[in-house]
Structures are given as C-alpha cells and as structure tokens.
Design a protein around this motif. Structure first.
Motif, PDB file in Angstrom:
ATOM      1  N   ASP A   1     -10.329   1.455  -3.501  1.00 52.40           N
ATOM      2  CA  ASP A   1     -10.451   0.545  -2.369  1.00 52.40           C
ATOM      3  C   ASP A   1     -11.769  -0.209  -2.504  1.00 52.40           C
ATOM      4  O   ASP A   1     -12.823   0.261  -2.083  1.00 52.40           O
TER       5      ASP A   1
ATOM      6  N   SER B   1     -11.616  -1.166   6.529  1.00 47.86           N
ATOM      7  CA  SER B   1     -10.507  -0.728   5.681  1.00 47.86           C
ATOM      8  C   SER B   1      -9.319  -0.288   6.517  1.00 47.86           C
ATOM      9  O   SER B   1      -9.096   0.893   6.731  1.00 47.86           O
TER      10      SER B   1
ATOM     11  N   ARG C   1     -12.714  -2.674  -0.995  1.00 52.91           N
ATOM     12  CA  ARG C   1     -13.252  -3.083   0.314  1.00 52.91           C
ATOM     13  C   ARG C   1     -14.327  -2.097   0.759  1.00 52.91           C
ATOM     14  O   ARG C   1     -15.304  -2.485   1.390  1.00 52.91           O
TER      15      ARG C   1
ATOM     16  N   ILE D   1      -7.296  -2.034  -4.026  1.00 51.64           N
ATOM     17  CA  ILE D   1      -6.768  -2.334  -2.698  1.00 51.64           C
ATOM     18  C   ILE D   1      -7.463  -3.574  -2.150  1.00 51.64           C
ATOM     19  O   ILE D   1      -8.691  -3.675  -2.197  1.00 51.64           O
TER      20      ILE D   1
ATOM     21  N   ASP E   1      -7.169  -6.793   1.129  1.00 54.75           N
ATOM     22  CA  ASP E   1      -6.648  -7.047   2.474  1.00 54.75           C
ATOM     23  C   ASP E   1      -5.322  -7.798   2.444  1.00 54.75           C
ATOM     24  O   ASP E   1      -4.423  -7.520   3.221  1.00 54.75           O
TER      25      ASP E   1
ATOM     26  N   THR F   1      -1.884  -5.023   3.622  1.00 57.39           N
ATOM     27  CA  THR F   1      -2.698  -4.323   2.627  1.00 57.39           C
ATOM     28  C   THR F   1      -1.896  -4.181   1.342  1.00 57.39           C
ATOM     29  O   THR F   1      -0.757  -3.725   1.368  1.00 57.39           O
ATOM     30  N   SER F   2      -2.492  -4.606   0.241  1.00 52.52           N
ATOM     31  CA  SER F   2      -1.788  -4.579  -1.038  1.00 52.52           C
ATOM     32  C   SER F   2      -2.629  -3.901  -2.100  1.00 52.52           C
ATOM     33  O   SER F   2      -3.847  -3.787  -1.979  1.00 52.52           O
TER      34      SER F   2
ATOM     35  N   TYR G   1      -5.207  -0.203   6.924  1.00 57.57           N
ATOM     36  CA  TYR G   1      -4.062  -0.148   6.023  1.00 57.57           C
ATOM     37  C   TYR G   1      -2.847  -0.575   6.832  1.00 57.57           C
ATOM     38  O   TYR G   1      -2.342   0.173   7.655  1.00 57.57           O
TER      39      TYR G   1
ATOM     40  N   TYR H   1       0.845  -1.198   0.000  1.00 58.05           N
ATOM     41  CA  TYR H   1       0.000   0.000   0.000  1.00 58.05           C
ATOM     42  C   TYR H   1       0.879   1.247   0.000  1.00 58.05           C
ATOM     43  O   TYR H   1       1.696   1.436   0.898  1.00 58.05           O
TER      44      TYR H   1
END
Length: 159
Positions: free
Chosen positions: A69, A79, A71, A101, A103, A85-86, A81, A40
């Motif tokens: 994102d 959410s 998510r 984004i 997890d 987180t990738s 970070y 991230y």
C-alpha cells in the motif's frame, strides 16, 4: 485552433502510461510494466514482522505476489478500501511481480517523455527519488511519472 486540427505528436518520444490517483495527485507508470489491474482483493495473507505498508501476499494465477500500500508508505491519502481501491500488478526488471494499492485507476495516456520536468521536493508528497518527473496535461493538471522500480525495490521492502 480549428476543431479538426490535431496536435502533432512526435511518437518517437512518446510512451503509453497508466494513470492513477493517490490522494489529490495523479501519477503514472509505464504501461509495459503493468501486468494487470485488480479490484482490492479480500484474500490477502498478512505477513508478520513487515512494515505497515506491506499488506501481505496474494496468489495471482499461480504466482505469489506481495501487495504494497504505497498510500501508507508515502502518506498520500487516508487508506480506505472501497470499490475504487485498486491493485496495479507490475513486473519489475528482475521479473518479480508486485501489486501496489492505489486510490483509483484512471486511464491510459500517451505522454511525450522528452517533456518530463524534474519534480522538486516541494512538488509532490512522494520524495523525488521515487519519481521520474512530471508533465502538465492540457487541462493544466500535473501528472507525476513514478519510478516504480525504485518504489518496489527489494531494499525498500526492508524498512
């Protein structure tokens, strides 16, 4: 089954997928659509007047890439970070690069795409129009194949 016996796979129907986690569910995207995996980034330039799931832009090797994102869009998990987180940078059919984004990025898996089962609305936090289907893995876990083109479609970015 003999330990040395391998399961016969018909490679004609298989493709390689990158698997990742959103909340408690495992998802997959076709490997050829993925340009690279990033940790991230700290240097996301926010975009004003966009929906909360559009995090902003980054410069990735000279290319301006929107970071989304998913998510938040699909309300799959809190959410946070952190070091897991990738960002998965995908290339769309219309040659745009978009970062999503997730997890946790998991693994590359070869899946028999002829065994994809339809995802009912009940089966996933993500609406079925964004999904291609799912497969049951050997450990009985469900792996949902995401239709990344639908998720990052230009029309989607407007809401």
């Amino acid at each position: 089954m003999d330990v040395n016996e391998e399961k016969v796979i018909n490679y004609a129907n298989t493709s390689e997928f990158m698997t990742f986690e959103l909340g408690s569910m495992k998802y997959a995207i076709e490997l050829p659509k993925i340009r690279e995996i990033l940790t991230y980034p700290d240097n996301i330039t926010p975009l004003p007047n966009t929906s909360d799931w559009v995090k902003g832009l980054i410069n990735l090797r000279g290319e301006v890439v929107p970071i989304l994102d998913i998510r938040i869009k699909f309300n799959t998990s809190v959410s946070t970070y952190d070091e897991n987180t990738s960002v998965i940078a995908v290339i769309t059919e219309d040659k745009r690069m978009v970062g999503i984004i997730v997890d946790l990025v998991d693994d590359v898996q070869r899946l028999d795409t002829s065994t994809l089962a339809p995802v009912s609305e009940m089966g996933s936090a993500i609406p079925s129009k964004y999904l291609k289907g799912y497969v049951r893995l050997d450990n009985n876990e469900m792996l949902v194949v995401m239709d990344i083109e639908r998720v990052v479609d230009k029309e989607e970015l407007k809401d």
